[in-house]
Design a protein around this motif. Structure first.
Motif, PDB file in Angstrom:
ATOM      1  N   ILE A  10       0.875  -1.167   0.000  1.00 28.98           N
ATOM      2  CA  ILE A  10       0.000   0.000   0.000  1.00 28.98           C
ATOM      3  C   ILE A  10       0.913   1.218   0.000  1.00 28.98           C
ATOM      4  N   HIS A  11       0.699   2.108  -0.947  1.00 29.79           N
ATOM      5  CA  HIS A  11       1.482   3.342  -1.019  1.00 29.79           C
ATOM      6  C   HIS A  11       0.527   4.513  -0.789  1.00 29.79           C
ATOM      7  N   ALA A  12       0.878   5.390   0.127  1.00 26.01           N
ATOM      8  CA  ALA A  12       0.037   6.556   0.397  1.00 26.01           C
ATOM      9  C   ALA A  12       0.927   7.734   0.755  1.00 26.01           C
ATOM     10  N   ILE A  31       3.836  -1.072  18.560  1.00 24.58           N
ATOM     11  CA  ILE A  31       3.573  -1.585  17.215  1.00 24.58           C
ATOM     12  C   ILE A  31       4.236  -0.675  16.195  1.00 24.58           C
ATOM     13  N   ASN A  32       4.314  -1.134  14.954  1.00 21.56           N
ATOM     14  CA  ASN A  32       4.840  -0.283  13.893  1.00 21.56           C
ATOM     15  C   ASN A  32       3.692   0.142  12.970  1.00 21.56           C
ATOM     16  N   THR A  33       4.014   0.963  11.987  1.00 21.09           N
ATOM     17  CA  THR A  33       2.987   1.497  11.094  1.00 21.09           C
ATOM     18  C   THR A  33       2.285   0.384  10.328  1.00 21.09           C
ATOM     19  N   ALA A  34       3.027  -0.588   9.841  1.00 19.99           N
ATOM     20  CA  ALA A  34       2.419  -1.696   9.099  1.00 19.99           C
ATOM     21  C   ALA A  34       1.436  -2.459   9.983  1.00 19.99           C
ATOM     22  N   ASP A  35       1.807  -2.685  11.255  1.00 20.21           N
ATOM     23  CA  ASP A  35       0.890  -3.359  12.188  1.00 20.21           C
ATOM     24  C   ASP A  35      -0.388  -2.539  12.364  1.00 20.21           C
ATOM     25  N   MET A  39      -4.127  -3.661  11.451  1.00 20.17           N
ATOM     26  CA  MET A  39      -5.190  -3.670  12.459  1.00 20.17           C
ATOM     27  C   MET A  39      -6.404  -2.868  11.968  1.00 20.17           C
ATOM     28  N   PHE A  40      -6.132  -1.704  11.371  1.00 19.87           N
ATOM     29  CA  PHE A  40      -7.215  -0.868  10.855  1.00 19.87           C
ATOM     30  C   PHE A  40      -7.992  -1.617   9.781  1.00 19.87           C
ATOM     31  N   LEU A  41      -7.301  -2.208   8.815  1.00 19.83           N
ATOM     32  CA  LEU A  41      -7.975  -2.921   7.728  1.00 19.83           C
ATOM     33  C   LEU A  41      -8.739  -4.137   8.246  1.00 19.83           C
ATOM     34  N   THR A  42      -8.205  -4.796   9.267  1.00 19.80           N
ATOM     35  CA  THR A  42      -8.916  -5.917   9.879  1.00 19.80           C
ATOM     36  C   THR A  42     -10.210  -5.436  10.507  1.00 19.80           C
ATOM     37  N   LEU A  46     -14.037  -6.511   9.711  1.00 19.03           N
ATOM     38  CA  LEU A  46     -14.921  -7.049  10.746  1.00 19.03           C
ATOM     39  C   LEU A  46     -16.178  -6.209  10.936  1.00 19.03           C
ATOM     40  N   ASN A  47     -16.033  -4.882  10.836  1.00 16.98           N
ATOM     41  CA  ASN A  47     -17.164  -3.968  11.029  1.00 16.98           C
ATOM     42  C   ASN A  47     -17.950  -3.714   9.753  1.00 16.98           C
ATOM     43  N   GLN A  48     -17.411  -4.178   8.625  1.00 16.93           N
ATOM     44  CA  GLN A  48     -18.027  -3.888   7.321  1.00 16.93           C
ATOM     45  C   GLN A  48     -18.219  -2.381   7.138  1.00 16.93           C
ATOM     46  N   GLY A  49     -17.240  -1.622   7.581  1.00 11.88           N
ATOM     47  CA  GLY A  49     -17.249  -0.172   7.486  1.00 11.88           C
ATOM     48  C   GLY A  49     -16.121   0.365   8.352  1.00 11.88           C
ATOM     49  N   LEU A  50     -16.067   1.657   8.468  1.00 10.77           N
ATOM     50  CA  LEU A  50     -15.037   2.251   9.318  1.00 10.77           C
ATOM     51  C   LEU A  50     -15.297   1.878  10.776  1.00 10.77           C
ATOM     52  N   PRO A  51     -14.231   1.618  11.537  1.00  7.78           N
ATOM     53  CA  PRO A  51     -14.417   1.190  12.933  1.00  7.78           C
ATOM     54  C   PRO A  51     -14.637   2.352  13.897  1.00  7.78           C
ATOM     55  N   PHE A  52     -15.112   3.462  13.392  1.00 11.11           N
ATOM     56  CA  PHE A  52     -15.420   4.630  14.223  1.00 11.11           C
ATOM     57  C   PHE A  52     -16.460   5.455  13.494  1.00 11.11           C
TER      58      PHE A  52
END
Length: 88
Positions: A10-12, A31-35, A39-42, A46-52
């Motif tokens: 992923i490039h951003a 944790i590092n940025t990749a972790d 975690m965010f993508l997981t 799981l939430n089928q949307g943004l987790p917030f």
């Protein structure tokens, strides 16, 4: 039979100050940025949307966002101060 997992890059483009501030938080969390991205993508999956909650910001929040983008009214804190925020 072993399963092989493929990975993708992923490039951003991220503001360098935002990246440094986020990395300081990740460091404090161990944790590092990749972790953190993983975690965010997981959580998105799981939430089928943004987790917030995502809401249209009010006037005060819009001003704070604009100030941040323009580098106005910012306060720098040390990693020690950040650590205190999470541990107090």
């Amino acid at each position: 039979m072993a399963t092989h997992t493929t990975t993708q890059m992923i490039h951003a483009r991220i503001d360098s100050n935002l990246k440094q501030q986020a990395e300081a938080v990740f460091f404090a969390l161990g944790i590092n940025t990749a972790d953190a991205i993983r975690m965010f993508l997981t959580q998105v999956t799981l939430n089928q949307g943004l987790p917030f909650d995502v809401k249209i910001p009010n006037k005060e929040t819009r001003k704070a966002i604009e100030d941040s983008r323009l580098g106005r009214n910012l306060t720098r804190i040390s990693i020690n101060d950040l650590d205190k925020l999470f541990n107090d």
